[in-house]
Design a protein around this motif. Structure first.
Motif, PDB file in Angstrom:
ATOM      1  N   ILE A 162      -1.013  14.745   8.408  1.00  0.00           N
ATOM      2  CA  ILE A 162      -1.452  13.819   7.206  1.00  0.00           C
ATOM      3  C   ILE A 162      -0.704  14.110   5.990  1.00  0.00           C
ATOM      4  O   ILE A 162      -0.599  15.296   5.580  1.00  0.00           O
ATOM      5  CB  ILE A 162      -3.009  14.573   6.979  1.00  0.00           C
ATOM      6  N   ASP A 163       0.265  12.976   5.989  1.00  0.00           N
ATOM      7  CA  ASP A 163       1.145  13.340   4.971  1.00  0.00           C
ATOM      8  C   ASP A 163       1.781  11.991   4.356  1.00  0.00           C
ATOM      9  O   ASP A 163       1.112  10.884   4.695  1.00  0.00           O
ATOM     10  CB  ASP A 163       2.472  14.047   5.727  1.00  0.00           C
ATOM     11  N   GLY A 164       3.031  11.882   3.718  1.00  0.00           N
ATOM     12  CA  GLY A 164       3.454  10.792   3.153  1.00  0.00           C
ATOM     13  C   GLY A 164       3.785   9.594   4.307  1.00  0.00           C
ATOM     14  O   GLY A 164       3.881   8.568   3.749  1.00  0.00           O
ATOM     15  N   HIS A 165       3.986  10.082   5.274  1.00  0.00           N
ATOM     16  CA  HIS A 165       4.391   9.135   6.401  1.00  0.00           C
ATOM     17  C   HIS A 165       3.236   8.424   6.814  1.00  0.00           C
ATOM     18  O   HIS A 165       3.155   7.231   7.303  1.00  0.00           O
ATOM     19  CB  HIS A 165       5.169   9.752   7.657  1.00  0.00           C
ATOM     20  N   SER A 166       1.958   9.254   7.210  1.00  0.00           N
ATOM     21  CA  SER A 166       0.614   8.571   7.546  1.00  0.00           C
ATOM     22  C   SER A 166      -0.214   7.864   6.541  1.00  0.00           C
ATOM     23  O   SER A 166      -1.086   7.057   6.935  1.00  0.00           O
ATOM     24  CB  SER A 166       0.066   9.618   8.368  1.00  0.00           C
ATOM     25  N   ALA A 167       0.109   8.316   5.172  1.00  0.00           N
ATOM     26  CA  ALA A 167      -0.849   7.697   4.205  1.00  0.00           C
ATOM     27  C   ALA A 167      -0.566   6.073   4.345  1.00  0.00           C
ATOM     28  O   ALA A 167       0.394   5.426   4.234  1.00  0.00           O
ATOM     29  CB  ALA A 167      -0.232   8.018   3.021  1.00  0.00           C
ATOM     30  N   THR A 168      -1.837   5.322   4.327  1.00  0.00           N
ATOM     31  CA  THR A 168      -1.785   4.063   4.620  1.00  0.00           C
ATOM     32  C   THR A 168      -3.032   3.690   3.671  1.00  0.00           C
ATOM     33  O   THR A 168      -3.970   4.302   3.346  1.00  0.00           O
ATOM     34  CB  THR A 168      -2.108   3.715   5.884  1.00  0.00           C
ATOM     35  N   GLY A 194       0.789  -1.177  -0.107  1.00  0.00           N
ATOM     36  CA  GLY A 194      -0.068   0.009  -0.066  1.00  0.00           C
ATOM     37  C   GLY A 194       0.752   1.180  -0.113  1.00  0.00           C
ATOM     38  O   GLY A 194       0.525   2.159  -0.960  1.00  0.00           O
ATOM     39  N   HIS A 195       1.871   1.306   0.808  1.00  0.00           N
ATOM     40  CA  HIS A 195       2.817   2.393   0.717  1.00  0.00           C
ATOM     41  C   HIS A 195       3.545   2.628  -0.332  1.00  0.00           C
ATOM     42  O   HIS A 195       3.831   3.508  -0.547  1.00  0.00           O
ATOM     43  CB  HIS A 195       3.642   2.073   2.242  1.00  0.00           C
ATOM     44  N   ALA A 196       4.208   1.449  -0.954  1.00  0.00           N
ATOM     45  CA  ALA A 196       4.534   1.683  -2.151  1.00  0.00           C
ATOM     46  C   ALA A 196       3.781   2.337  -3.109  1.00  0.00           C
ATOM     47  O   ALA A 196       4.243   3.289  -4.084  1.00  0.00           O
ATOM     48  CB  ALA A 196       5.033   0.136  -2.860  1.00  0.00           C
TER      49      ALA A 196
END
Ligand code: GCW
Length: 834
Positions: free
Chosen positions: A787-793, A661-663
Motif C-alpha cells: 500500500i504505497d505510492g505505486h498502488s494508490a489509485t 487520479g495518480h497525478a
C-alpha cells in the motif's frame, strides 16, 4: 465510389488494437483519394526477397492499396511509362540529376509522371518508400523533389529483454525475442517491429538486456539470433547484442575474464567469429561493465578502455562496432554524509582520462543526463570530454521514471533540452545534436549517433499505451534530424495513427505538449529529480527514498534546506566538469536556470525565486498546477469519442483517467511530505486541507480497521482503512453534509497485485458504480504488493446528484493480498480538482 465510402465509414468503427502503430494505411475519404495522382506500376529495382528494395516494393503496394484502394503491380525491371521507381543510386538510371546522398540517405521526387525513390543504399530506398507512403497517408499530395540524409550513422534501439522472456523496465508484456532462456521461433512480431523501426529510419537494434545473461552465446541461441537477423534484414535493421563481461568464466569455463589474458581474448575472438557465422552483418556489441553489480575490467585492475578494446578487436575484422556504456558508477560506496560525494561525477571521472585510449570502432554511449533518465537533468558533461572517442546519446522511450507508459508524457521536449544544448567546448559552438552527435565537431562522422531504450513487449499496443507510441516515432525522427520540430512530428504521428480529423490532431497535440511540463510539475521541480521510489519500481511518489540510499540519487533535503550543492567552490565540483562558459553559468546561483536550481545548489526552502515565490511555495504551486493539467486530459479526450475507433478511444480514456487520479496522488504526497519536513505552510492553505473529502478513517466502518501506510504521505490524512481480514466483506459509509447539487464522486483506494478486491459505491443504497482492483490487468504490468505510492489509485464517477443528508457507502470485498484499502471519498463540485 460507394464501396470506398463504405470502407471509409466503417474505418471509424472497426476496433483497432494498435498493432499497426503509425503504419495503418487507413483508406482516405474518397473525395481525397480522387486528388491523388499515383502511377499505375511499382518498379522495385531488386528482385531478391530479403533485400530492403524488394521490401519497399511490397510496402508501397500494400500502402497504396490501403490508403487509396488502388491495386498496383510490382515489377523488378524498369518499364516504359509512368511508375513509382524505388532502388539504389547504383541501380537507378533515370533522368534525375544525381543527388548528394550519404549513407542511408534518399532522394524523393514526386514531380512529373514517375515517382523516384532513390536510396544511397537499399536501406535508404526503403526509407524513401516509407516517406512517400507517409505523405500519401496524410493526404499530402504536394510535389516534392529533395534529398535527405541522416544526421548520424548510428540510430539504434536497445531492448532490455531478459533471456527468460521478462523485460527489465518493461510495461507491455513479455519479450517478443526470448522465452525460457532461448530465442523465440516465431518471428512474426519481430518482423512487424522491424517494419516499424525501418519506417522511422532506425538501422540497428540490440535485443537483450545490458544486464546480460551469457546464455545468449549458446550454440542454439546463436542459431536463433541468425533467424532473428534474417527476419529483420529485409527491413534494413541490423542486429546487435549485449554481452556479459564475465562470460569467458561463467559461461566459457575459463579461470578468468581478465581482458588482457590471452585465453580470454582468444575465447572472445572465437565466440565473435562464431556469431558472425550466424549473423554475417551483426552490427556489434553493447557492453555495460562495472556498473550496478555488472562485471567488468576493473575487477582485474584494467581500465574500461582495456575492456572495450578487447571487444573492438574481436568485431573489427567483421566490420562491427562496440557500444560501450558510460553509465558506470560505484553503487555501493556512495555516502551521503560526505558533502562532496556525487554520483553525477562518475561518468566524467571514469572516462575523461580514457579519451585517447579507445579503438576507433568503439562508441561510448552516454545517457542524456549524468544520473539516470530523470524528469529533468542537465546535459551530460561527458559529451564535452569525448573528443577523440566517438559518442552516442542514450535516450529512453521506456518511461522508467516518467510514468511507465501509464502516464502520457511526450518526451521530445525533454530530449530537446539536451539535443539543443550548446556545451561550448573550447569556447566554440558545440550543440549536442547538430555538432557533437552528428560527428562534425570532433570529426567522427560515421560513428556517432543515437540509442534509445525501448521496452516493446507482446502487448498489441507495443508499449502498453497507444499514446506512448508517439515517443518511439519521434525518437526515429529526431535521430535522423535533431532539429525536426517536435510539434510537427507529433502532428504527423497523430494523422498516421488516428486519421486526419482536425479535432483529434489538435487535442492530441495539445495534451502531448502539455504532458511533460505537467509531469514535471506534479513530480519533482527545479531540478530536484523525479522524487519517485528510487529503491523500488521508480513509479509512484516516495521522496524520502531519494536520500540515504546507496545509489547516490540524493536531494539532501532536511528541515531547512534542499538541493545538491554541485558547485566547485563549495560542493561536489560537478559544475566544473563542464567547459568553462557552461561551468561558470552553473557555478553561480544567479545564472543557473531555475529549472535546474536544486540540481546545482543547496538552498533554504525560503530561497526566493525570480517569480518572487519561495522554493517551497513553488513546489506547492507547481504540484497543484500539474495535477490540474492532468485533470483536463480525460476531459479533452472525451471529446474525441466517435472520431476514432472505440477500442483505442476507450483504452486511452482509461489510462488518462488513471493518470489524472495518480497525478493527485503525486501532488498530495509531495506537498504533504515537504510540508511535513519544512513545517512551512502553503500560502493558499491547500496542503492537507481537503474540504470536499471524507477520509476513510472518519467514515462509519464495518469490517474495516484504521492503519497508517508507508510512506506516510501517500495517505490523505495520513490514515487509511483496510479490511480486518482477507476474506470478509466490509463497508464504509458517511452521511453527506454538502449542499444539494451535482458532484463528481471520486474514491481513492490502493490497487495491489496478487489480489482483486471488489468495490461498489452506493448512494442511499442505489449503485453509483462498481469496480475491481485489477490495475495489474488493465495497466498490463505488476507494480507493487504494498500500500504505497505505486498502488494508490482513484476512480471518479462524474455527475452524481446529491442532496444533504444522503448516505454514501462503499461496499467492498477483499481478495488475496488486497484488503480493499480505502483512503478517502471526494465529493467534488464542478471544476474542483481535489
Ligand atoms: O536506471 C537504471 C535502471 C536499471 C538499468 C540501468 C542501466 C538495465 O533502473 O534497470 O539496468 O539503469 O541503464 O543500466
Amino acid at each position: 465510389m460507394r464501396g470506398l465510402w463504405f470502407l471509409a465509414t466503417i474505418g471509424l468503427v472497426v476496433a483497432e488494437d494498435g498493432l499497426n502503430g503509425w503504419l495503418r494505411y487507413a483508406r482516405l475519404p474518397c473525395d481525397v483519394v480522387k486528388q491523388a495522382k499515383v502511377p499505375a506500376t511499382i518498379v522495385a529495382l531488386n528482385a531478391t526477397e530479403s533485400s530492403p528494395v524488394y521490401t519497399a516494393g511490397q510496402e508501397l503496394q500494400k500502402g497504396i492499396r490501403g490508403i487509396l484502394g488502388k491495386a498496383l503491380d510490382v515489377t523488378h525491371e524498369t518499364s516504359e511509362g509512368p511508375s513509382i521507381v524505388v532502388g539504389t543510386l547504383d541501380t537507378f538510371n533515370g533522368s534525375s540529376a544525381t543527388p548528394e546522398l550519404e549513407e542511408d540517405g534518399f532522394w524523393l521526387n514526386t514531380k512529373g509522371d514517375t515517382v523516384e525513390i532513390i536510396g544511397q543504399n537499399e536501406r535508404g530506398a526503403l526509407y524513401g518508400a516509407f516517406e512517400y507512403l507517409s505523405m500519401l497517408a496524410q493526404a499530402n499530395f504536394t510535389e516534392v523533389a529533395y534529398a535527405t540524409n541522416p544526421s548520424a550513422a548510428i540510430r539504434w534501439v536497445n531492448q532490455w529483454d531478459n533471456m527468460d522472456g521478462t523485460i527489465e523496465r518493461g510495461y507491455a508484456g513479455l519479450s517478443i525475442f526470448f522465452k525460457n532462456n532461448a530465442t523465440v521461433s516465431n518471428t512474426t512480431r519481430i518482423e512487424q517491429y522491424a517494419r516499424l523501426l525501418a519506417s522511422i529510419r532506425v538501422n540497428g537494434i540490440v535485443i537483450n538486456n545490458v544486464n546480460a545473461n551469457p546464455i545468449i552465446l549458446s550454440d542454439e541461441n546463436m542459431a536463433g539470433l541468425g533467424k532473428i537477423a534474417d527476419a529483420m534484414r529485409p527491413w534494413g535493421v541490423k542486429l546487435g547484442i549485449s554481452l556479459n563481461f564475465a562470460s569467458p568464466q561463467t559461461f566459457g569455463g575459463l579461470a578468468s575474464f581478465d581482458p588482457l589474458d590471452e585465453t580470454v581474448i582468444a575465447w572472445w575472438n572465437s565466440t565473435t567469429d562464431k556469431l558472425y557465422e550466424h549473423v554475417p552483418d551483426l552490427a556489434g556489441f553493447l557492453v555495460k561493465a562495472n556498473s550496478e553489480g555488472q562485471p567488468g575490467p576493473i575487477t582485474y585492475n584494467r581500465t574500461l578502455s582495456d575492456g572495450a578494446n578487447m571487444f573492438a578487436k574481436a568485431v573489427k575484422p567483421h566490420g562491427g562496432i562496440v557500444m560501450f556504456r558510460a553509465f558506470v558508477y560505484d553503487y555501493q560506496n556512495l555516502n551521503e554524509s560526505n558533502w562532496k560525494d556525487d554520483r553525477a561525477n562518475a561518468a566524467v571521472d571514469f572516462f575523461r582520462e580514457l579519451d585517447d585510449k579507445f579503438d576507433d570502432n568503439v562508441v561510448v554511449q552516454v545517457k542524456y543526463g549524468p544520473i539516470d533518465f530523470q524528469v529533468r537533468e542537465p546535459t551530460s558533461p561527458l559529451f564535452a570530454h569525448l573528443k577523440q572517442t566517438a559518442s552516442a546519446i542514450e535516450l529512453q522511450v521506456a518511461q522508467e521514471y516518467l510514468g511507465q507508459q501509464c502516464h502520457l508524457v511526450y518526451l521530445p521536449p525533454l530530449w530537446k533540452t539536451v539535443l539543443n544544448f550548446d556545451l561550448r567546448v573550447d569556447g566554440e559552438k558545440s550543440v549536442v545534436g547538430t555538432d557533437i552527435l552528428s560527428g562534425k565537431r570532433f570529426d567522427k562522422k560515421g560513428l556517432t549517433g543515437y540509442a534509445a531504450v525501448v521496452n516493446v513487449g507482446q502487448n498489441t499496443t507495443w508499449l502498453g499505451s497507444h499514446l506512448a507510441m508517439s515517443n518511439l516515432y519521434a525518437y526515429g525522427r529526431l535521430a535522423w534530424d535533431p532539429t525536426d520540430d517536435e510539434v510537427a512530428i507529433l502532428e504527423d504521428w497523430t494523422r498516421l495513427t488516428f486519421g486526419l480529423d482536425d479535432t483529434v490532431r489538435e487535442t492530441i497535440t495539445r495534451m502531448s505538449m502539455e504532458s511533460w511540463p505537467a509531469y514535471e510539475n506534479y513530480t519533482g521541480n527545479l531540478g530536484i529529480q523525479t522524487l519517485t521510489d528510487i529503491t523500488g519500481p521508480h513509479y509512484g511518489p516516495n521522496p524520502q527514498s531519494m536520500d540515504n540510499n546507496p545509489w547516490g540519487q540524493w536531494t539532501r533535503a532536511d528541515a531547512d534546506s534542499i538541493g545538491m550543492d554541485r558547485t566547485v567552490s563549495n560542493g561536489t565540483g560537478y559544475a566544473g566538469q563542464y567547459p568553462a562558459e557552461v561551468a561558470a553559468l552553473y557555478e553561480d546561483i544567479e545564472t543557473t536556470p531555475e529549472e535546474l536550481l536544486l540540481w546545482f545548489h543547496h538552498v533554504p526552502y525560503t530561497h526566493v525565486l525570480k517569480s518572487g515565490k519561495t522554493v517551497i511555495q513553488h513546489f506547492y504551486d507547481a504540484h497543484y498546477a500539474g495535477a490540474e493539467t492532468a485533470a483536463t486530459f480525460p476531459r479533452q479526450w472525451a471529446k474525441l469519442q466517435g472520431l476514432m475507433d472505440q477500442q483505442r478511444f476507450e483504452e486511452t480514456a482509461f489510462r488518462l483517467t488513471y493518470q489524472a487520479g495518480h497525478a493527485i496522488v503525486w501532488r498530495d504526497s509531495i506537498a504533504q511530505f515537504y510540508h511535513n519536513v519544512s513545517g512551512i505552510a502553503d500560502a493558499q492553505d491547500r496542503v492537507g486541507n481537503h474540504p470536499w473529502r471524507i477520509e476513510a478513517e472518519a467514515m462509519d466502518l464495518d469490517g474495516y480497521k484504521v492503519t497508517g501506510v508507508t510512506p506516510f504521505e501517500v495517505a490523505s490524512g495520513l490514515r487509511i482503512a483496510q479490511t480486518v481480514d482477507n476474506s470478509s466483506a466490509a463497508s464504509a459509509s458517511a452521511t453527506l453534509r454538502f449542499p444539494a447539487g451535482t458532484y463528481d464522486v471520486a474514491v481513492a483506494y490502493y490497487d495491489l497485485y496478487e489480489g482483486k478486491a471488489s468495490y461498489e459505491l452506493l448512494l442511499n443504497g442505489a449503485r453509483v458504480g462498481a469496480w475491481v482492483g485489477d490495475n495489474e490487468d488493465k495497466l498490463g504490468f505488476t507494480l507493487t504488493r504494498g500500500i504505497d505510492g505505486h498502488s494508490a489509485t482513484r476512480v471518479t464517477f462524474p455527475g452524481v446528484a446529491i442532496a444533504e443528508g444522503d448516505v454514501l457507502r462503499v461496499e467492498t470485498k477483499p481478495d488475496g493480498r488486497e484488503t480493499a484499502p480505502l483512503d478517502y471519498v471526494a465529493v467534488l463540485p464542478p471544476g474542483v480538482v481535489d
